[in-house]
Every structure is written in C-alpha cells, then in structure tokens.
Enzyme design. Structure first.
Site, short mmCIF file in Angstrom:
data_model
loop_
_atom_site.label_atom_id
_atom_site.label_comp_id
_atom_site.label_asym_id
_atom_site.label_seq_id
_atom_site.Cartn_x
_atom_site.Cartn_y
_atom_site.Cartn_z
N ILE A 141 0.84 -1.20 0.00
CA ILE A 141 0.00 0.00 0.00
C ILE A 141 0.87 1.25 0.00
CG2 ILE A 141 -1.94 1.13 1.15
CD1 ILE A 141 -2.34 -1.85 0.21
N GLU A 142 1.95 1.20 0.74
CA GLU A 142 2.80 2.38 0.90
C GLU A 142 3.62 2.70 -0.35
OE1 GLU A 142 3.13 4.65 3.09
OE2 GLU A 142 1.93 3.90 4.75
N SER A 143 4.26 1.68 -0.91
CA SER A 143 5.25 1.95 -1.96
C SER A 143 5.27 0.93 -3.08
CB SER A 143 6.64 1.98 -1.32
OG SER A 143 6.94 0.70 -0.76
#
Length: 514
Positions: A141-143
């Site tokens: 989700i982040e990166s």
C-alpha cells in the site's frame, strides 16, 4: 497363590485406612483454619474389583492412536495467512479496492515479485514480535514494495518515512546513505512505530490510520467524536480521503492473498526461506568490487542495499551489507583471497571554505562535470564550508573515512553570486571610497580595487565610479538608487557625456562574491 491375593487385599485395605485417617485429620485441620484453600471432594474413593491384570504394551503402530502432525507452511503466502490476526473490515470501500487490484493482474504480479526479496524478513520480524502478519502487506500500500519510492511529501522507502519521523527512529539521512530505504533499518523502525501506535490506541485499524495520518491527527479526531458522543472506531472517525481508503486498501490485498482464486489472481511462488543474509564489512569498499566478488550484478546488490547514495560503502557508517543467500559465502571466500590492490577508489573530503565547484574540482584533481555528477551538485551553486564531498582516493591513502563523517556528513550549497559591471557617480564632491562601499553594501577594499584608488581615498564630485553589483539586485533598491544617481548626474552634464555614464550591459566574466 490365593494366600498371596489375600495378603495383597489386606495390605490394600490397611493402606486405605491410613489414607482415610490422614484425610480426616487434614479435613479437621482445614476446618480449624478458615483461610485454607485446600480443595476437598465429597466423592467416595473407587476401588478396582476382580483380579488385577498387567498393563499391556502400547501399540504405536495402531492407526487408532495417531498423533496429530504439524505441517510446515508450503510457501511464504501460506505462512502469512496463518498469522492473520487483525479484525476484518467489510464495507463498500474494501469491495472497490478489491476490484481495483483484481482488475490489474500485471501490476499485482510486478508488485508481488518485487516483494519476494524482502517479505520473508518482514514476516520473521512480525512473528518474533507477535504482531499480525497482515502488516507484512503494508508496503504494498505504501510503496508497491519499491525501496526507492519517494512521495510528493518527501516520504521515502518501502515504509515511506518522512524525514523528521525517520530521524526520530534513528534512520540516518546524510550525503552517503538514506536509512529510510534500508531494508533492515526501515523495517525495524516501521514495526517499532506500529507497535507504539497500537499501544496508544489499542486498535490496529486506528494504529494504521495514525501511521498514515499522524498520531496527533487521529487522537484529535477521537477527542472530537467523544465530545460529540459519537463512536471512535476507524469507520466512524472523520478523516482525509487518503486515510479513509488506507485500511480498505490493506484489507483488499489481504483478501486477495487469503483467497487468490476467488479474485482470479495468481501469486508468484515465494519460498518460505530467507532470500538474503547479512555480511560484515570492516573496510571501505567499492560497490562494484563487492558485486564482482559476490558474483552478482551491481543492480542486484543495490536492490538489497537501496540506502546507498554513492559508489563506495563506508564501513564506519554501514558495517553490514545484504547479499543473496548463496552469494554471501561466495563473497566471503573471494574477499579473503583478494589481494589486487585497495578496496576503495573513493573517500570523503571536508571542504575547508565556501568555494566554487570549479575551484573544488581543481583542488582535488577531477573535472568539474565529474564532481557535480558524483555529489549531485546543481548548476549555479557554490559548495559551502564543511560540506562532505565524495572524491577520488589516492593510491597511497590507507585510512578509511571516520565514523563522524560517515554517519553525519552533509553537503550544502549557496547560490553563486554573478555580478555585472556598473558605472555610478559620486553624489557630491569629496565622497569617500568607504561611503560608496557602505551605500552599496560591498567591501571598501573591493571598491578601491575596482577603481584603482586607495581604500582611504576620496572621489571628486560627479566622478565615475566602477562597481560590480550582483545581477539579482537588478530590481532592488540598490539598483534603483544607482539608476537615480546616474539620472541626476546626467542632467548636470552635456548630452555627449550621457552615454559614458550609463550602466554597462556587458556582464563581467565569472566575478563572484569573495
């Protein structure tokens, strides 16, 4: 034989009587002590009847007494599924994100294949801490599991740490490396932070919201709802759209991992064993040399060590590197046999004073273009004093870079001062060199040099005075003052002399502030 049975039965009765007497005594003692916690049963003892028989040997081969086995996870995905421990979120936002990911199989495949280098380590750390394994999916989700990812807000790495948050968790960000991208350091920091947030809010969904939005923002949102008598769960808080979608995204990926067939998705095989191992580094060493000794491509090395900025590893700041599991032993063996010269071609030079890039390049014997490229120096910038520059290492140099420089070295710039030759006039007779210098905020010695006069000298009224003023002052009060001075002087002189007092349009060659 009968006699033996009778004797045995008599002995049993005698022992039973002794036990009964002891129990009665204990019961009486317990009744005399109100605080006694001895548990007593009112059920009468049961004695065997009939002849006694020997105990038969236990048959371990019998299928009726099978021992339940513990089957190891077939792959890392199976291991992650077994560790799911967070409550599921079910709403329309989750369904929307499920469809979004499921409709992009190529994106999911690239993302999951990229994660194969790092996922085992993250799962190991989560299990060691007793944390839900859903959190291993958070970098998706982040990166998208890209250690080089940088957000518009300047968050960096797989776990997307902002500079200030990274510093709080001791992630070094200097001229040589950025630990927000380091696989081991950033994972430790991220899990430390998530544990801290869970301790604050007691709820994983709220902890994740705080990881995305900030702990203070979530705390204030909870306080507002409490004041209004509203619920304080993740779904009930008023939050930005990005944070509102944050947990649904993670839940959607979790659902796909839990049952990929349901979403017509395919997860690449990730074996349930380490991808890399750590290797100690005791000397400064070139990245290219490490890759060669480990028999891997340099890009594969950087994928496991993405925090590095430069072509050399400074052992005092980064004493441990990661290598693919099988290549680590190859590296150790080849390193011990390496005797073809020094390990590092580069070292660090602390700039003694603010200087131009050309001057620095000349001093260390490298081209200006190479110095700019190696240290990321932008155009029209000077290097500030104290900056740590990466420079070629002399063949005779044996000393490695100190821990102070390796851990804290920074590079800072200041804009070049480009000047333009300007002709002004002394306002009145006898004005001094010092007063002209003070008016234009330059040094008296410079004014004297530009006009070939003594520093303590004077100018005649209306005399031409040559100045080199910064180009960026063209629209400032200094330039307006010079223009007004020139105009006033021009009115008092013949027209033929007007051209001689105008500002020269030609820029002086590379004249900079001293």
């Amino acid at each position: 034989m009968n006699i033996l049975k009778i004797l045995g039965l008599a002995s049993l009765i005698w022992l039973t009587g002794c036990a009964t007497n002891d129990a009665a005594k204990n019961a009486a003692k317990g009744a005399a002590t109100p605080t006694s916690r001895i548990s007593r049963s009112s059920t009468p003892p049961s004695y065997p009847t009939g002849p006694l028989s020997p105990i038969a040997q236990y048959d371990l081969s019998s299928g009726a007494h099978e021992v339940t086995g513990i089957k190891a996870p077939s792959d890392l995905w199976d291991r992650i599924r077994r560790g799911f421990a967070m409550p599921d979120l079910q709403n329309d936002l989750v369904s929307d994100r499920e469809q979004w990911y499921a409709s992009r199989p190529d994106y999911m495949l690239r993302m999951t294949e990229r994660s194969s280098k790092y996922l085992f380590h993250i799962v190991e750390e989560l299990e060691r801490r007793g944390m839900p394994t859903e959190l291993a999916l958070l970098p998706y989700i982040e990166s998208a599991f890209n250690p080089q990812a940088v957000s518009t807000a300047k968050a960096a790495g797989m776990w997307q740490f902002m500079p200030a948050t990274g510093s709080y968790f001791d992630l070094k960000q200097n001229a040589f490396r950025d630990d927000r991208r380091d696989v081991l350091a950033s994972t430790k920091a991220a899990l430390d932070y998530l544990q801290k947030l869970y301790g604050m809010f007691g709820d994983w969904h709220l902890a994740l919201a705080a990881y995305n939005w900030g702990e203070g923002s979530v705390a204030r949102a909870i306080a507002r709802n409490e004041k209004l008598g509203l619920g304080t769960s993740y779904a009930e808080l008023n939050m930005p759209a990005e944070t509102r979608m944050y947990v649904p995204k993670l839940q959607a990926v979790k659902n796909i991992v839990a049952d990929p067939e349901k979403f017509h998705s395919e997860l690449p095989l990730i074996e349930n064993h380490p991808y890399f191992q750590a290797v100690d580094i005791t000397r400064d060493i070139d990245v290219a040399l490490v890759a060669s000794l480990a028999n891997i491509r340099e890009e594969d090395f950087r994928a496991l060590n993405p925090s590095l900025h430069k072509p050399v590893i400074l052992a005092a700041g980064m004493p441990r590197i990661l290598l693919p599991w099988d290549n680590a032993q190859v590296f150790r063996k080849n390193l011990s046999a390496y005797n073809d010269g020094q390990y590092a071609s580069w070292t660090v030079w602390s700039v003694p004073s603010t200087m131009s890039v050309a001057s620095a390049a000349q001093r260390i014997g490298i081209s200006e273009a190479d110095l700019r490229k190696l240290n990321g120096i932008p155009p029209r910038m000077m290097i500030k004093a104290g900056s740590a520059l990466m420079v070629p290492r002399a063949a005779t140099t044996s000393q490695d870079v100190s821990s102070q420089l390796a851990d804290n070295g920074q590079i800072a710039f200041t804009p070049e001062v480009v000047t333009r030759r300007t002709v002004v006039h002394a306002l009145k007779r006898g004005e001094t060199v010092a007063s002209i210098a003070q008016r234009y905020r330059v040094r008296t010695s410079d004014v004297a040099d530009w006009n070939d006069v003594a520093a303590g000298g004077r100018f005649k009224g209306g005399e031409r005075v040559v100045m080199y003023l910064p180009v960026r002052l063209a629209s400032t009060s200094f330039a307006r003052q010079a223009k007004a001075t020139n105009a006033k002087s021009a009115k008092s002189r013949p027209t033929a002399k007007v051209a001689a007092v105008k500002t020269a349009a030609k820029t002086a060659p590379a004249k900079r502030k001293r």
